[in-house]
Design a protein around this motif. Sequence first.
Motif, PDB file in Angstrom:
ATOM      1  N   LEU A 223       0.717  -0.949  -0.027  1.00  0.00           N
ATOM      2  CA  LEU A 223      -0.018   0.117  -0.034  1.00  0.00           C
ATOM      3  C   LEU A 223       0.886   1.176  -0.135  1.00  0.00           C
ATOM      4  O   LEU A 223       0.586   2.248  -0.769  1.00  0.00           O
ATOM      5  N   LEU A 224       1.917   1.184   0.871  1.00  0.00           N
ATOM      6  CA  LEU A 224       2.647   2.397   0.858  1.00  0.00           C
ATOM      7  C   LEU A 224       3.484   2.893  -0.405  1.00  0.00           C
ATOM      8  O   LEU A 224       3.508   3.878  -1.014  1.00  0.00           O
ATOM      9  N   VAL A 225       4.113   1.728  -0.930  1.00  0.00           N
ATOM     10  CA  VAL A 225       5.015   2.017  -2.222  1.00  0.00           C
ATOM     11  C   VAL A 225       3.803   2.249  -3.443  1.00  0.00           C
ATOM     12  O   VAL A 225       4.327   2.997  -4.393  1.00  0.00           O
ATOM     13  N   SER A 226       2.723   1.760  -3.250  1.00  0.00           N
ATOM     14  CA  SER A 226       1.853   2.191  -4.263  1.00  0.00           C
ATOM     15  C   SER A 226       1.306   3.592  -4.405  1.00  0.00           C
ATOM     16  O   SER A 226       0.633   4.147  -5.375  1.00  0.00           O
ATOM     17  N   ALA A 227       1.744   4.488  -3.343  1.00  0.00           N
ATOM     18  CA  ALA A 227       1.225   5.621  -3.073  1.00  0.00           C
ATOM     19  C   ALA A 227       2.040   6.628  -4.430  1.00  0.00           C
ATOM     20  O   ALA A 227       1.173   7.455  -4.845  1.00  0.00           O
ATOM     21  N   VAL A 228       2.906   6.260  -4.915  1.00  0.00           N
ATOM     22  CA  VAL A 228       3.404   6.722  -6.060  1.00  0.00           C
ATOM     23  C   VAL A 228       3.072   6.459  -7.597  1.00  0.00           C
ATOM     24  O   VAL A 228       3.217   7.190  -8.550  1.00  0.00           O
ATOM     25  N   THR A 229       2.112   5.497  -7.723  1.00  0.00           N
ATOM     26  CA  THR A 229       1.772   5.133  -8.910  1.00  0.00           C
ATOM     27  C   THR A 229       0.377   5.646  -9.609  1.00  0.00           C
ATOM     28  O   THR A 229       0.203   5.513 -10.783  1.00  0.00           O
ATOM     29  N   PRO A 230      -0.430   6.111  -8.699  1.00  0.00           N
ATOM     30  CA  PRO A 230      -1.646   6.648  -9.437  1.00  0.00           C
ATOM     31  C   PRO A 230      -1.550   7.620 -10.599  1.00  0.00           C
ATOM     32  O   PRO A 230      -2.307   7.656 -11.438  1.00  0.00           O
ATOM     33  N   LEU A 231      -0.776   8.659 -10.405  1.00  0.00           N
ATOM     34  CA  LEU A 231      -0.501   9.643 -11.382  1.00  0.00           C
ATOM     35  C   LEU A 231       0.779   9.439 -12.111  1.00  0.00           C
ATOM     36  O   LEU A 231       1.242  10.144 -12.827  1.00  0.00           O
ATOM     37  N   MET A 232       1.378   8.173 -12.366  1.00  0.00           N
ATOM     38  CA  MET A 232       2.502   7.634 -13.385  1.00  0.00           C
ATOM     39  C   MET A 232       2.046   7.640 -14.664  1.00  0.00           C
ATOM     40  O   MET A 232       2.861   7.640 -15.334  1.00  0.00           O
ATOM     41  N   GLU A 385       3.523   9.179 -25.033  1.00  0.00           N
ATOM     42  CA  GLU A 385       4.770   8.433 -25.371  1.00  0.00           C
ATOM     43  C   GLU A 385       5.206   7.331 -24.609  1.00  0.00           C
ATOM     44  O   GLU A 385       4.583   7.069 -23.540  1.00  0.00           O
ATOM     45  N   PRO A 386       5.992   6.386 -25.086  1.00  0.00           N
ATOM     46  CA  PRO A 386       6.187   5.160 -24.357  1.00  0.00           C
ATOM     47  C   PRO A 386       6.587   5.102 -22.931  1.00  0.00           C
ATOM     48  O   PRO A 386       7.819   5.995 -22.937  1.00  0.00           O
ATOM     49  N   GLN A 387       6.336   4.444 -22.050  1.00  0.00           N
ATOM     50  CA  GLN A 387       6.476   4.445 -20.620  1.00  0.00           C
ATOM     51  C   GLN A 387       7.263   3.115 -20.434  1.00  0.00           C
ATOM     52  O   GLN A 387       6.669   2.182 -19.831  1.00  0.00           O
ATOM     53  N   VAL A 388       8.432   3.028 -21.035  1.00  0.00           N
ATOM     54  CA  VAL A 388       9.223   1.581 -20.901  1.00  0.00           C
ATOM     55  C   VAL A 388       9.246   1.078 -19.349  1.00  0.00           C
ATOM     56  O   VAL A 388       9.046  -0.109 -19.084  1.00  0.00           O
ATOM     57  N   LEU A 389       9.961   2.104 -18.704  1.00  0.00           N
ATOM     58  CA  LEU A 389       9.805   1.460 -17.204  1.00  0.00           C
ATOM     59  C   LEU A 389       8.622   1.105 -16.537  1.00  0.00           C
ATOM     60  O   LEU A 389       8.345   0.251 -15.819  1.00  0.00           O
ATOM     61  N   LEU A 390       7.568   1.547 -16.720  1.00  0.00           N
ATOM     62  CA  LEU A 390       6.242   1.471 -16.330  1.00  0.00           C
ATOM     63  C   LEU A 390       5.836   0.115 -16.626  1.00  0.00           C
ATOM     64  O   LEU A 390       5.174  -0.527 -16.072  1.00  0.00           O
ATOM     65  N   LEU A 460       2.611  -3.486  -7.465  1.00  0.00           N
ATOM     66  CA  LEU A 460       3.023  -4.698  -6.990  1.00  0.00           C
ATOM     67  C   LEU A 460       4.479  -4.888  -7.762  1.00  0.00           C
ATOM     68  O   LEU A 460       5.422  -5.447  -7.136  1.00  0.00           O
ATOM     69  N   GLY A 461       4.648  -4.317  -8.969  1.00  0.00           N
ATOM     70  CA  GLY A 461       5.935  -4.226  -9.543  1.00  0.00           C
ATOM     71  C   GLY A 461       7.165  -3.671  -8.619  1.00  0.00           C
ATOM     72  O   GLY A 461       8.092  -4.226  -8.406  1.00  0.00           O
ATOM     73  N   ILE A 462       6.577  -2.638  -8.036  1.00  0.00           N
ATOM     74  CA  ILE A 462       7.753  -1.806  -7.144  1.00  0.00           C
ATOM     75  C   ILE A 462       7.892  -2.611  -6.038  1.00  0.00           C
ATOM     76  O   ILE A 462       8.852  -2.744  -5.243  1.00  0.00           O
ATOM     77  N   SER A 497      13.842   6.763  -7.225  1.00  0.00           N
ATOM     78  CA  SER A 497      14.701   6.385  -8.662  1.00  0.00           C
ATOM     79  C   SER A 497      13.541   6.215  -9.690  1.00  0.00           C
ATOM     80  O   SER A 497      13.691   6.651 -10.776  1.00  0.00           O
ATOM     81  N   ILE A 498      12.648   5.451  -9.342  1.00  0.00           N
ATOM     82  CA  ILE A 498      11.708   4.961 -10.364  1.00  0.00           C
ATOM     83  C   ILE A 498      10.729   6.347 -10.476  1.00  0.00           C
ATOM     84  O   ILE A 498      10.300   6.597 -11.822  1.00  0.00           O
ATOM     85  N   MET A 499      10.526   7.179  -9.585  1.00  0.00           N
ATOM     86  CA  MET A 499       9.697   8.357  -9.732  1.00  0.00           C
ATOM     87  C   MET A 499      10.372   9.342 -10.534  1.00  0.00           C
ATOM     88  O   MET A 499       9.941   9.912 -11.511  1.00  0.00           O
ATOM     89  N   CYS A 500      11.936   9.566 -10.465  1.00  0.00           N
ATOM     90  CA  CYS A 500      12.752  10.216 -11.320  1.00  0.00           C
ATOM     91  C   CYS A 500      12.698  10.005 -12.800  1.00  0.00           C
ATOM     92  O   CYS A 500      12.677  10.817 -13.546  1.00  0.00           O
ATOM     93  N   VAL A 501      12.730   8.449 -13.115  1.00  0.00           N
ATOM     94  CA  VAL A 501      12.675   7.934 -14.294  1.00  0.00           C
ATOM     95  C   VAL A 501      11.479   8.314 -14.770  1.00  0.00           C
ATOM     96  O   VAL A 501      11.445   8.930 -16.358  1.00  0.00           O
TER      97      VAL A 501
END
Length: 685
Positions: A223-232, A385-390, A460-462, A497-501
Amino acid sequence: MIFFVGIVACACVLLYAPGSLLLLAGKASPLFSIAVAPAVTLAVYGFLEIVYARIGIPGSWYTIFIPSLSVGVLSLIVTFLLRRHNKNTSNWDFVSGSIYEIGTAGVYCIIGVFLTWLLFLRKLNGYDSISQLFDNAWHLSIIRKFVNTGNYSTLVSGDIVPTIGSNFYPTGWHSMVALVMSMSGASIGTAENAVNAMIIGIVFPLSMYILARAVFGDKKVILLVSAVTPLMFAAYPWRFLTFGPLYSNLLSYAVLPGVMTSMMFAIKAGTMRSSRIRYGLLFLVSSIGIAVTQPNAIFTLGVLLAPYLFWQIPNYSRMSSWSVSRGRVGVIGAQGLFLAMIVVVWSSLYSLPALQRTVNWEWPAFVTKVQAFIDVVFVGFRDAEPQVLLGILIFIGIIYTIVDTKYLWVSVSYIVFCILYIICASTDGFTKKILTGFWYHDAYRLGASAVVMGVLLSGLGIYVICRVGGCIIDNVFKENLVSTRARVAVAIIVVSSIMCVVFYPNYYLAGTGDITTPFGAIRRDVHFWNSPDEPKSYTQRESAFVDRVKRYIPKGQVVLNQPYDGSAYAYGIDDLNVYYKAWEGNWMGRPTPVNHLLSTGLNRVGSDLAVCSAVRSAGAEYLLILDRSDYSTDPKNAKISTSMYAHYILSDWRGIDHVGDQTPGFSIVMSEGPMRLFKINKTCM
């Protein structure tokens, strides 16, 4: 800045207060009540607005919000008094409201607000700037109509241009903007941007938190690490700001995850009967809120939850008294029956007359099947644009759900919408028509529908990456305290790091040139559509001319116009009562005879009695002409006039396009460059 924050706060009070109080009165926990309140509030507002329109009560913040708030307060008081005699005060929802839960939900909102400021608000040309994308003339005109007339009813909202056909148009978002204007006195542009900022920064992240909490239970790290994903995801909510703009769907998709949770627990095997009833009622009310905002979100909701129900059927079987062998047969039979029911309901809804405009809207294929598949793999849904890391994170998340099968339905839901996107983007024909019609055959909306489950899978990936890093740390540091601190440090580094990318801006690479990143493109496009320095359909010079016209003519006077010269915005932005308040693509039906005669024959007003009669019927005395120098004949089709904003068929507007300074029946009363205000000959009055 402080004033704008106050407007956003005003929007939050309007959207969250009534629904939260009603849910608290129903013994829901405070956190759950707040998170899922928006859909309930929208349902209450939508009901009141329809009733008020029928009985003649003007809508405003004090006739719509105050009664809704009062009912919530009274309900809460009654519940409190009843609890004094009934010691059973336990909540029925799945959220405990612990400090950790509240803190985690707060992290979702803090990250959401920061990204909204960084990617949206900072790129505006002032907080009152207005995007001049195609649909916004329509949106602005509906909002202006609400504020001016007090008729907020979604059933007749589409009557801003005279047409024959249904006048229903979903206006949950428009209602919110109009109420913010009514309550705060903010300009229409400021209110639009404040409501959108609230939706992106608060409503969607908080709604996604509740869905993640429902799916992952009390797995705190996920739940905590997923906080960064809604707006990715660039596909949603960001591309809805730079295409359309799809503001109605922006709000309906934002509240959708919270509504999903109520349906999940209503159909979940093992839910207590009393809780099942409460969740079911909440879902029904919330569905009304979604329907008055944008009905296609209901279809998104159904498709997303269908795999969940398939997964629940075996659970129901295990809880029954059937034998194992009979249970397996029963499960297969029940799943087959459910699939058949989906087909019947889908076909029935597809045939409804009220939905024909939607399901028959044409969006031709625009990529090959291979390219559409690549777009899905790298999360490069249309114009994103393609979001490869995502894409990698989602792939890891899917693998995790295959290992831990209780989450496998999440992957299935995501893949189903990816398949629908591929069909929509790369094919034409019967299959596309049937399967993607409820979304206007629009790849933007289908890609955005996949985002809801994509958010969970990327979380889940993070989590998997952090967990692998934690295992490595455990092997390096044997001391438990050191190991725990190191695991936290690794998680922070991974997430940062994921957020920066993911959110990295555009940059220049020597030997290659300018590199456009997904969110660099979002920042670029938000700036482009809101910048006064870029070409505009409705320029500041034209707006100033309209202001002069307003001072010259009687207040509220109908003014005929050619909407494609930018005057479609004159009503929404500057409150000039032009006849054509939006471009044709937004009209709810076919033109009325008067509408058609004016657009095709107005230049004959000096000699044609039928045209004179049409002018009288419209109540118009003036004709406004603005600058159309940005239009030119389409090189591929000489019958079409086109610009970067829109295009139209020349013959449909020849009656106004052919009016000039010497046209009989018109006299110039105001002019500036190519712009004119004509007085129509009195013999037609």
